[in-house]
Write a protein that holds these residues in place. Structure first.
Motif, mmCIF file in Angstrom:
data_model
loop_
_atom_site.group_PDB
_atom_site.id
_atom_site.type_symbol
_atom_site.label_atom_id
_atom_site.label_comp_id
_atom_site.label_asym_id
_atom_site.label_seq_id
_atom_site.Cartn_x
_atom_site.Cartn_y
_atom_site.Cartn_z
ATOM 1 N N SER A 35 -0.966 -5.186 -2.170
ATOM 2 C CA SER A 35 -0.301 -4.480 -1.104
ATOM 3 C C SER A 35 0.733 -5.367 -0.421
ATOM 4 O O SER A 35 1.810 -4.910 -0.054
ATOM 5 C CB SER A 35 -1.328 -3.987 -0.099
ATOM 6 O OG SER A 35 -0.694 -3.186 0.837
ATOM 7 N N VAL A 85 -0.019 6.678 -1.187
ATOM 8 C CA VAL A 85 1.153 7.568 -1.069
ATOM 9 C C VAL A 85 2.465 6.785 -1.032
ATOM 10 O O VAL A 85 3.541 7.338 -1.309
ATOM 11 C CB VAL A 85 1.003 8.487 0.179
ATOM 12 C CG1 VAL A 85 1.072 7.680 1.470
ATOM 13 C CG2 VAL A 85 2.035 9.603 0.190
ATOM 14 N N LEU A 117 -2.394 1.320 1.982
ATOM 15 C CA LEU A 117 -2.725 0.095 2.712
ATOM 16 C C LEU A 117 -1.500 -0.517 3.383
ATOM 17 O O LEU A 117 -1.620 -1.231 4.367
ATOM 18 C CB LEU A 117 -3.342 -0.910 1.732
ATOM 19 C CG LEU A 117 -4.189 -2.036 2.307
ATOM 20 C CD1 LEU A 117 -5.319 -1.501 3.171
ATOM 21 C CD2 LEU A 117 -4.743 -2.879 1.174
HETATM 22 C C1 LIG Z 1 3.067 1.411 -7.484
HETATM 23 S S1 LIG Z 1 2.873 1.885 -5.811
HETATM 24 C C2 LIG Z 1 2.786 3.663 -6.007
HETATM 25 C C3 LIG Z 1 3.177 4.394 -4.759
HETATM 26 C C4 LIG Z 1 3.381 5.911 -4.947
HETATM 27 N N1 LIG Z 1 2.149 6.573 -5.291
HETATM 28 C C5 LIG Z 1 4.437 6.155 -5.984
HETATM 29 O O1 LIG Z 1 4.131 6.674 -7.068
HETATM 30 O O2 LIG Z 1 5.573 5.811 -5.692
HETATM 31 C C6 LIG Z 1 1.210 1.428 -5.437
HETATM 32 C C7 LIG Z 1 0.809 1.707 -3.990
HETATM 33 O O3 LIG Z 1 -0.555 1.323 -3.816
HETATM 34 C C8 LIG Z 1 -0.704 0.793 -2.496
HETATM 35 N N2 LIG Z 1 -1.957 0.040 -2.457
HETATM 36 C C9 LIG Z 1 -2.274 -1.132 -3.053
HETATM 37 N N3 LIG Z 1 -3.550 -1.472 -2.793
HETATM 38 C C10 LIG Z 1 -4.062 -0.477 -2.013
HETATM 39 C C11 LIG Z 1 -5.335 -0.221 -1.425
HETATM 40 N N4 LIG Z 1 -6.359 -1.059 -1.590
HETATM 41 N N5 LIG Z 1 -5.488 0.894 -0.692
HETATM 42 C C12 LIG Z 1 -4.472 1.775 -0.517
HETATM 43 N N6 LIG Z 1 -3.245 1.601 -1.052
HETATM 44 C C13 LIG Z 1 -3.047 0.491 -1.796
HETATM 45 C C14 LIG Z 1 0.565 -0.016 -2.317
HETATM 46 O O4 LIG Z 1 0.807 -0.288 -0.960
HETATM 47 C C15 LIG Z 1 1.599 0.921 -2.947
HETATM 48 O O5 LIG Z 1 2.118 1.828 -2.002
#
Ligand SMILES: C[S@@+](CC[C@H](N)C(=O)[O-])C[C@H]1O[C@@H](n2cnc3c(N)ncnc32)[C@H](O)[C@@H]1O
Length: 215
Positions: free
Chosen positions: A18, A60, A80
């Motif tokens: 994150s 998201v 996150l």
């Molecule tokens: C590759 S991005 C994808 C974002 C979106 N779903 C898209 O397709 O554009 C991965 C996302 O996972 C979030 N992330 C990483 N670890 C996380 C966690 N433990 N809980 C929630 N979100 C997390 C990151 O902040 C990021 O927004």
């Protein structure tokens, strides 16, 4: 409307993944939508959501999927990274999407009650979190029986040759914040779900589109 009232617990683990996205929001915004947005929109609009359905999107990010949800459903997006959510909030305000809210939350420990969503979605996130099995368990836990889980993600190929080639890039992609060795069948094993469909939009796509029903 941004509902930032509940921050993740102060001492909750902050996966390095994150932080990666937090630091790289501008680059991410420039590149990623072109790659992924169309896939999310076409597959989401194929799901016929009932009016007033409750939807949770996990990871998201900046909210690029949000305009795919019909305005008569109620959407909560969690992530996150607060900087990603800030971008999503700008989008929500700009479009007056009163049916959508976003909140900071750890996907591996959702601060949400059991069995309350008709649809739980996640795009390109499960291979980014530290503990994908926990995230998947949480997505299933908060989904109503009869509700659906909808995931778009890269999973390890079942073709051993392709898997080996992709594995060889694993060191690099892990440095970029995501793993390539996630096996879908292991991830879903023993969860109370039935797979309804699993496809790729085209044979060369790296991403699988998975729809499962919560039993
Ligand atoms: C590759 S991005 C994808 C974002 C979106 N779903 C898209 O397709 O554009 C991965 C996302 O996972 C979030 N992330 C990483 N670890 C996380 C966690 N433990 N809980 C929630 N979100 C997390 C990151 O902040 C990021 O927004």
């Amino acid at each position: 409307m941004l509902k930032m009232e509940s921050k993740p617990e102060g001492n909750a683990p902050q996966p390095h993944e994150s932080r990666f996205y937090h630091n790289l929001v501008p680059a991410y915004q420039a590149l990623w939508p072109a790659v992924a947005r169309r896939r999310i929109l076409s597959n989401l609009s194929a799901l016929e959501l009932a009016a007033e359905a409750k939807v949770l999107e996990v990871g998201v990010g900046t909210g690029m999927s949000l305009d795919a949800y019909p305005t008569n459903v109620d959407v909560l997006g969690v992530d996150l990274s607060e900087s990603m959510l800030a971008e999503a909030e700008v989008l929500i305000q700009k479009n007056n999407w009163s049916h959508i809210s976003v909140r900071p939350m750890n996907a591996e420990k959702l601060e949400l009650e059991d069995e309350q969503f008709d649809l739980v979605t996640s795009f390109h996130t499960i291979s980014v979190v530290s503990r994908p099995d926990e995230m998947m368990r949480e997505m299933v836990r908060v989904c109503k029986p009869g509700g659906r889980i909808f995931v778009i993600n890269h999973f390890r190929s079942e073709n051993p040759l392709i898997a080996k080639v992709v594995d060889s890039a694993g060191g690099l992609t892990r440095r970029l914040g995501w793993r390539t060795d996630l096996e879908m069948t292991k991830l879903l094993d023993e969860l109370p779900i039935e797979i309804e469909s699993c496809h790729k939009d085209n044979p060369l796509s790296l991403f699988r589109v998975l729809v499962a029903k919560r039993v």
